[in-house]
Design a protein around this motif. Structure first.
Motif, mmCIF file in Angstrom:
data_model
loop_
_atom_site.group_PDB
_atom_site.id
_atom_site.type_symbol
_atom_site.label_atom_id
_atom_site.label_comp_id
_atom_site.label_asym_id
_atom_site.label_seq_id
_atom_site.Cartn_x
_atom_site.Cartn_y
_atom_site.Cartn_z
ATOM 1 N N VAL A 160 0.831 -1.205 0.000
ATOM 2 C CA VAL A 160 0.000 0.000 0.000
ATOM 3 C C VAL A 160 0.869 1.261 0.000
ATOM 4 O O VAL A 160 0.585 2.234 -0.711
ATOM 5 N N ALA A 161 1.959 1.258 0.785
ATOM 6 C CA ALA A 161 2.814 2.439 0.872
ATOM 7 C C ALA A 161 3.476 2.747 -0.471
ATOM 8 O O ALA A 161 3.521 3.909 -0.901
ATOM 9 N N ASP A 162 3.981 1.726 -1.155
ATOM 10 C CA ASP A 162 4.586 1.949 -2.474
ATOM 11 C C ASP A 162 3.557 2.487 -3.467
ATOM 12 O O ASP A 162 3.854 3.382 -4.265
ATOM 13 N N GLY A 163 2.349 1.920 -3.424
ATOM 14 C CA GLY A 163 1.311 2.405 -4.326
ATOM 15 C C GLY A 163 0.927 3.850 -4.051
ATOM 16 O O GLY A 163 0.649 4.615 -4.981
ATOM 17 N N TYR A 164 0.920 4.239 -2.776
ATOM 18 C CA TYR A 164 0.602 5.632 -2.426
ATOM 19 C C TYR A 164 1.680 6.580 -2.948
ATOM 20 O O TYR A 164 1.371 7.633 -3.532
ATOM 21 N N LEU A 165 2.945 6.240 -2.751
ATOM 22 C CA LEU A 165 4.025 7.094 -3.253
ATOM 23 C C LEU A 165 3.999 7.171 -4.776
ATOM 24 O O LEU A 165 4.246 8.238 -5.352
ATOM 25 N N ARG A 166 3.710 6.054 -5.425
ATOM 26 C CA ARG A 166 3.666 6.038 -6.885
ATOM 27 C C ARG A 166 2.499 6.872 -7.406
ATOM 28 O O ARG A 166 2.637 7.576 -8.412
ATOM 29 N N ARG A 167 1.369 6.833 -6.719
ATOM 30 C CA ARG A 167 0.185 7.560 -7.189
ATOM 31 C C ARG A 167 0.306 9.051 -6.953
ATOM 32 O O ARG A 167 -0.047 9.860 -7.816
ATOM 33 N N GLY A 169 3.194 10.785 -6.058
ATOM 34 C CA GLY A 169 4.480 11.391 -6.348
ATOM 35 C C GLY A 169 5.184 11.962 -5.134
ATOM 36 O O GLY A 169 6.139 12.743 -5.280
ATOM 37 N N THR A 170 4.746 11.608 -3.938
ATOM 38 C CA THR A 170 5.376 12.093 -2.711
ATOM 39 C C THR A 170 6.607 11.259 -2.390
ATOM 40 O O THR A 170 6.849 10.211 -2.984
ATOM 41 N N THR A 171 7.385 11.735 -1.452
ATOM 42 C CA THR A 171 8.610 11.053 -1.051
ATOM 43 C C THR A 171 8.378 10.253 0.225
ATOM 44 O O THR A 171 7.350 10.377 0.891
ATOM 45 N N ARG A 172 9.378 9.451 0.556
ATOM 46 C CA ARG A 172 9.306 8.669 1.780
ATOM 47 C C ARG A 172 9.245 9.574 3.008
ATOM 48 O O ARG A 172 8.523 9.298 3.966
ATOM 49 N N ARG A 173 10.000 10.658 2.985
ATOM 50 C CA ARG A 173 10.001 11.592 4.112
ATOM 51 C C ARG A 173 8.629 12.221 4.304
ATOM 52 O O ARG A 173 8.163 12.381 5.432
ATOM 53 N N GLN A 174 7.944 12.548 3.216
ATOM 54 C CA GLN A 174 6.600 13.125 3.331
ATOM 55 C C GLN A 174 5.612 12.111 3.898
ATOM 56 O O GLN A 174 4.699 12.477 4.640
ATOM 57 N N GLY A 201 8.474 4.518 -4.163
ATOM 58 C CA GLY A 201 7.464 4.716 -5.199
ATOM 59 C C GLY A 201 7.877 4.246 -6.573
ATOM 60 O O GLY A 201 7.061 4.296 -7.502
ATOM 61 N N ARG A 202 9.101 3.788 -6.740
ATOM 62 C CA ARG A 202 9.531 3.318 -8.060
ATOM 63 C C ARG A 202 8.986 1.938 -8.398
ATOM 64 O O ARG A 202 9.038 1.538 -9.570
ATOM 65 N N SER A 203 8.518 1.193 -7.423
ATOM 66 C CA SER A 203 7.916 -0.116 -7.710
ATOM 67 C C SER A 203 6.667 0.078 -8.556
ATOM 68 O O SER A 203 5.821 0.915 -8.254
ATOM 69 N N GLU A 204 6.533 -0.717 -9.592
ATOM 70 C CA GLU A 204 5.455 -0.521 -10.557
ATOM 71 C C GLU A 204 4.204 -1.325 -10.262
ATOM 72 O O GLU A 204 3.179 -1.101 -10.889
ATOM 73 N N SER A 205 4.268 -2.271 -9.328
ATOM 74 C CA SER A 205 3.094 -3.102 -9.056
ATOM 75 C C SER A 205 3.152 -3.579 -7.619
ATOM 76 O O SER A 205 4.205 -3.545 -6.967
ATOM 77 N N GLY A 206 2.005 -4.046 -7.150
ATOM 78 C CA GLY A 206 1.955 -4.595 -5.811
ATOM 79 C C GLY A 206 2.760 -5.873 -5.676
ATOM 80 O O GLY A 206 3.316 -6.158 -4.607
ATOM 81 N N GLY A 207 2.849 -6.656 -6.758
ATOM 82 C CA GLY A 207 3.649 -7.873 -6.702
ATOM 83 C C GLY A 207 5.123 -7.581 -6.501
ATOM 84 O O GLY A 207 5.816 -8.281 -5.752
ATOM 85 N N GLU A 208 5.632 -6.539 -7.167
ATOM 86 C CA GLU A 208 7.033 -6.161 -6.976
ATOM 87 C C GLU A 208 7.272 -5.708 -5.539
ATOM 88 O O GLU A 208 8.317 -6.020 -4.948
ATOM 89 N N SER A 209 6.325 -4.969 -4.968
ATOM 90 C CA SER A 209 6.485 -4.522 -3.580
ATOM 91 C C SER A 209 6.494 -5.701 -2.625
ATOM 92 O O SER A 209 7.293 -5.748 -1.678
#
Length: 380
Positions: A160-167, A169-174, A201-209
């Motif tokens: 979920v976290a990777d998908g949120y950053l990808r959607r 465009g925020t950073t991990r710090r944010q 956020g560079r992960s392109e899918s939930g499976g990669e995460s």
């Protein structure tokens, strides 16, 4: 069934299909008709009062089924807000299908607690941020992510976290600052902070995460997502590698996740034939190996299989280190300090007395007297 009744049911099915939801029995007569079709195996009832043609229901995946249930519930109860992984699904965030067995909804007052087999899991929270999205009342995107990270384990939370950053465009710090703002006093914040510290956020899918989370938990080096390399034959082209790690010999290992959607989903294949997609994938792999990069492939079901992932990476010479902390430690509550009232039952009378913890109480200064002694008994 008469022609008039068949036409009415056909109109109900067409209306529900246009709105991509389950059928809702608005009257007792419609409910009896639909229940009759359920007994004939022509209709499926996932929830009480909700129906879907069996042939269509069997073709849907768990995410599509959950969306139809939520939209039907939103039609029945327009002011009902949904939360947690249900809201994440409505926000098009990647969510594991194993988490969609229950619908998560909010209510402002307490009530009977739902068991694990219940189809709806109720959450009581009065300060949640609620908005409308896609015709459904759900918690806001930021609130949804915070709730999911606080309630999910490392693997599912990282998806979920990777998908949120990808959607967004925020950073991990944010994301970590967001947890400070909306997660104050919420149970599970330590786990959410741990999960957010590995979000990318560079992960392109939930499976990669999920695959990256499994690799991290096993103690292997943290993979780099979506590394871009040039085509050695045609420098005008470039390839993106799903996950990249370096083995003990210093050689890069390309970890590729090959799910069924990679070859069958039109949004990913561009409408190309699956065999043409496989041919292009083999050509791509041959160009990648020209750099001396080794390629390790995993299927979608392997992403959460720690034993298989460990064996494959070990075969490619990837060295394992000390697994990092990915699960928050439970804080043990110390003994409470101060004075406590204890109750004694002595026959028909009840007496109260104060107990002083002498081990944690400072020694009184000379010349001062305690307000009461340890042996004193005070009546109410």
């Amino acid at each position: 069934m008469s022609e008039r009744v068949a036409n009415e049911l056909r109109l109900m099915i067409e209306e529900a299909e246009q709105e991509e939801r389950c059928l809702v029995a608005d009257s007792q007569r419609d409910r009896l008709r639909l229940c009759r079709l359920v007994r004939q195996n022509r209709m499926t009832s996932p929830l009480r009062g909700l129906y879907c043609p069996t042939e269509l229901w069997d073709r849907l995946n768990p995410a599509q089924r959950c969306r139809r249930i939520v939209r039907a519930l939103a039609r029945q109860h327009p002011y009902l807000p949904f939360c947690h992984v249900t809201a994440a699904l409505i926000w098009d965030l990647p969510v594991s299908w194993q988490l969609l067995g229950q619908v998560h909804a909010l209510r402002s007052t307490g009530g009977r607690r739902q068991g694990p087999a219940s189809s709806i899991r109720w959450h009581q929270r009065s300060d949640a941020q609620v908005t409308n999205h896609d015709g459904v009342r759900v918690t806001s995107l930021d609130q949804t992510v915070v709730d999911c990270l606080c309630s999910l384990d490392f693997t599912e939370g990282l998806v979920v976290a990777d998908g949120y950053l990808r959607r967004t465009g925020t950073t991990r710090r944010q994301l970590q600052n967001l947890l400070k703002d909306l997660g104050h006093g919420v149970k599970g914040v330590p786990q959410a902070r741990l999960t957010a510290s590995f979000a990318d956020g560079r992960s392109e899918s939930g499976g990669e995460s999920a695959l990256r989370a499994t690799i991290v938990k096993l103690g292997f080096p943290v993979p780099t997502p979506q590394l871009v390399i040039k085509d050695p034959i045609d420098p005008s082209r470039s390839f993106r590698l799903d996950l990249v790690v370096r083995n003990a010999a210093g050689v890069l290992v390309d970890i590729e996740l090959d799910g069924r959607d990679k070859y069958l989903d039109p949004s990913l294949t561009g409408g190309a034939d699956p065999e043409e997609v496989r041919r292009a994938e083999r050509l791509r792999e041959s160009r990648v190996t020209a750099y001396g990069i080794e390629v390790a492939r995993f299927s979608g079901s392997d992403a959460r299989d720690a034993a298989r992932v460990g064996r494959v990476l070990a075969a490619f010479g990837v060295a394992k280190g000390i697994p990092p902390q990915t699960q928050a430690r439970n804080r043990t509550r110390g003994r409470a300090r101060g004075l406590r009232w204890r109750q004694l039952r002595l026959g028909p009378h009840e007496l109260w007395y104060k107990v002083i913890d002498m081990r944690r109480r400072r020694r009184p200064q000379a010349g001062r007297r305690l307000p009461f002694q340890q042996s004193e008994v005070l009546c109410p």
